[in-house]
Design an enzyme around this catalytic site. Structure first.
Site, PDB file in Angstrom:
ATOM      1  N   PHE A  97       0.880  -1.290   0.089  1.00 50.52           N
ATOM      2  CA  PHE A  97       0.085  -0.156   0.099  1.00 50.52           C
ATOM      3  C   PHE A  97       0.964   1.149  -0.054  1.00 50.52           C
ATOM      4  O   PHE A  97       1.875   1.197   0.703  1.00 50.52           O
ATOM      5  CB  PHE A  97      -0.831  -0.009   1.274  1.00 50.52           C
ATOM      6  CG  PHE A  97      -1.786   1.027   1.453  1.00 50.52           C
ATOM      7  CD1 PHE A  97      -2.984   1.301   0.792  1.00 50.52           C
ATOM      8  CD2 PHE A  97      -1.442   2.180   2.151  1.00 50.52           C
ATOM      9  CE1 PHE A  97      -4.007   2.233   0.816  1.00 50.52           C
ATOM     10  CE2 PHE A  97      -2.364   3.202   2.479  1.00 50.52           C
ATOM     11  CZ  PHE A  97      -3.732   3.191   2.086  1.00 50.52           C
ATOM     12  N   ASN A 204      -3.501   1.694  10.634  1.00 50.40           N
ATOM     13  CA  ASN A 204      -4.336   2.272   9.462  1.00 50.40           C
ATOM     14  C   ASN A 204      -4.616   0.933   8.584  1.00 50.40           C
ATOM     15  O   ASN A 204      -4.042   0.187   7.723  1.00 50.40           O
ATOM     16  CB  ASN A 204      -3.355   3.095   8.487  1.00 50.40           C
ATOM     17  CG  ASN A 204      -3.878   3.243   7.321  1.00 50.40           C
ATOM     18  OD1 ASN A 204      -5.302   3.212   7.149  1.00 50.40           O
ATOM     19  ND2 ASN A 204      -3.285   3.907   6.239  1.00 50.40           N
ATOM     20  N   PRO A 205      -5.625   0.338   9.037  1.00 49.17           N
ATOM     21  CA  PRO A 205      -6.249  -0.881   8.650  1.00 49.17           C
ATOM     22  C   PRO A 205      -6.842  -0.776   7.194  1.00 49.17           C
ATOM     23  O   PRO A 205      -7.419   0.480   6.962  1.00 49.17           O
ATOM     24  CB  PRO A 205      -7.323  -1.303   9.579  1.00 49.17           C
ATOM     25  CG  PRO A 205      -7.951  -0.145   9.949  1.00 49.17           C
ATOM     26  CD  PRO A 205      -6.739   1.037   9.995  1.00 49.17           C
TER      27      PRO A 205
HETATM   28  N1  GLN Z   1      -7.060   5.388   2.762  1.00 52.07           N
HETATM   29  C1  GLN Z   1      -7.037   4.389   1.883  1.00 52.07           C
HETATM   30  C2  GLN Z   1      -7.268   5.044   0.344  1.00 52.07           C
HETATM   31  O1  GLN Z   1      -7.065   5.994   0.350  1.00 52.07           O
HETATM   32  C3  GLN Z   1      -8.153   3.484   2.024  1.00 52.07           C
HETATM   33  C4  GLN Z   1      -7.668   2.079   2.862  1.00 52.07           C
HETATM   34  C5  GLN Z   1      -6.539   2.618   4.042  1.00 52.07           C
HETATM   35  O2  GLN Z   1      -5.955   3.590   4.080  1.00 52.07           O
HETATM   36  N2  GLN Z   1      -6.398   1.733   4.919  1.00 52.07           N
HETATM   37  O3  GLN Z   1      -7.862   4.166  -0.384  1.00 52.07           O
END
Ligand code: GLN
Length: 348
Positions: A97, A204-205
């Site tokens: 991520f 930040n799951p």
């Molecule tokens: N914030 C993320 C996004 O922008 C969503 C999932 C997360 O941050 N944990 O898509």
């Protein structure tokens, strides 16, 4: 992807053309992305790219290929292999991520909690050991490594389920020379060795509802699904992590959870049920911690754009009566609202 070099192709016009192309692909800050890609190829800063463009420098080899891939909405950070987060530059790529600026607010709140803890323990428990912070679902390690960097006296623990993401976090910790206890595994059962001994739990799951596919192709097509979707209404996994945090935190310890901008009220309600028996079947309750009185001082904090995005709750002190012999410093002071700081420049 072979690029035919155009002799003498000036950087200034390449940047102009790239900006138009990226904007046509739906990228608002096309110029900034174009400059960032050129800076990446030239191993220079963004200001240097603008200077070279004015001086009539040629376009670096590979620029058109990178612009073409960016126009296909491959994340900028995957093309450069780097994402800026607070004061750090993290390695990222497919399988992990990409950290977001809004999560920097979560770190601000964690630092406030740690600082309040230090002030409280200096008075009541002189000579006590370092504060412990746990980051659940650490991904690239952005939160954990930032805390280790900005509060080096803290003992930082982090866990990540995905082998690919864990490898990025490991590489980031090693490259940055930051000492964290990084583990691979399921965050909902992690850190049996730290039960009741953690001062701050941050996460930040994944919290996007199943079926709510993000609009941005960079997110929908490139961030790993395991990091995005929280199950059901999006809060299934976050709630399991919160139950785990209840077991990890000491009385007075602070929980910080990032959530979607529409989920704060729902989360607050779940942590403060109108009928306390609502939570009596949770693992925290079953293990004797008393979920009905698990959380206090439950608040939502806003991100830099003013949207409520981070839930903060304090582990209730009733736990003291249930865990004989456990030491308690009296807990953290209530730090109040989040500070706002300028996000590290992510792009040019
Ligand atoms: N914030 C993320 C996004 O922008 C969503 C999932 C997360 O941050 N944990 O898509």
């Amino acid at each position: 992807m072979s690029e035919v070099p155009r002799a003498g192709y000036a950087l200034a016009s390449a940047l102009r053309e790239a900006t138009t192309r990226l904007q046509a692909a739906g990228i608002d800050n096309g110029r900034s992305d174009a400059v960032t890609l050129a800076a990446h190829l030239l191993r220079s800063g963004c200001g240097e790219v603008e200077r070279l463009a004015i001086l009539g420098a040629p376009t670096p080899t590979g620029f058109d290929d990178l612009v073409a891939r960016r126009a296909q909405r491959v994340p900028l950070q995957h093309l450069t292999g780097r994402a800026a987060f607070r004061h750090l530059e993290l390695s990222v790529g497919p399988g992990v991520f990409v950290p977001r600026p809004e999560t920097e607010v979560l770190v601000d709140l964690a630092l406030l909690a740690l600082d309040a803890l230090r002030a409280a323990t200096a008075a009541s428990r002189p000579g006590s050991g370092p504060a412990r912070l746990v980051d659940l679902c650490t991904g690239s390690g952005a939160i954990a490594l930032s805390v280790a960097h900005e509060r080096p006296a803290t003992r930082v623990f982090a866990v990540e389920l995905s082998a690919q993401a864990h490898a990025f976090a490991r590489a980031n910790a090693d490259r940055l020379g930051l000492d964290i206890d990084l583990r691979q595994g399921d965050a909902t059962t992690a850190f049996d060795d730290l039960l009741g001994r953690v001062d701050v739990v941050v996460t930040n799951p994944p919290y996007i509802p199943d079926g709510a596919v993000p609009i941005d192709p960079e997110v929908a097509g490139h961030d790993p699904a395991v990091a995005l979707y929280g199950g059901g209404d999006g809060l299934e996994l976050p709630m399991r992590l919160i139950e785990r945090a209840a077991l990890l935190l000491r009385p007075g310890g602070v929980l910080l959870v990032e959530h979607g901008e529409l989920q704060g009220g729902d989360l607050r309600a779940r942590l403060q049920p109108s009928d306390p028996r609502d939570l009596s079947q949770t693992p925290a309750a079953q293990s004797g911690y008393g979920a009905a009185t698990t959380w206090q001082d439950v608040h939502d904090h806003r991100d830099l754009t003013g949207r409520p995005r981070v839930l903060r709750a304090v582990r209730a002190r009733e736990i003291m009566e249930r865990t004989a012999g456990e030491q308690d410093s009296g807990g953290l002071a209530d730090e109040g609202a989040s500070s706002t700081r300028a996000a590290a420049a992510e792009t040019c």
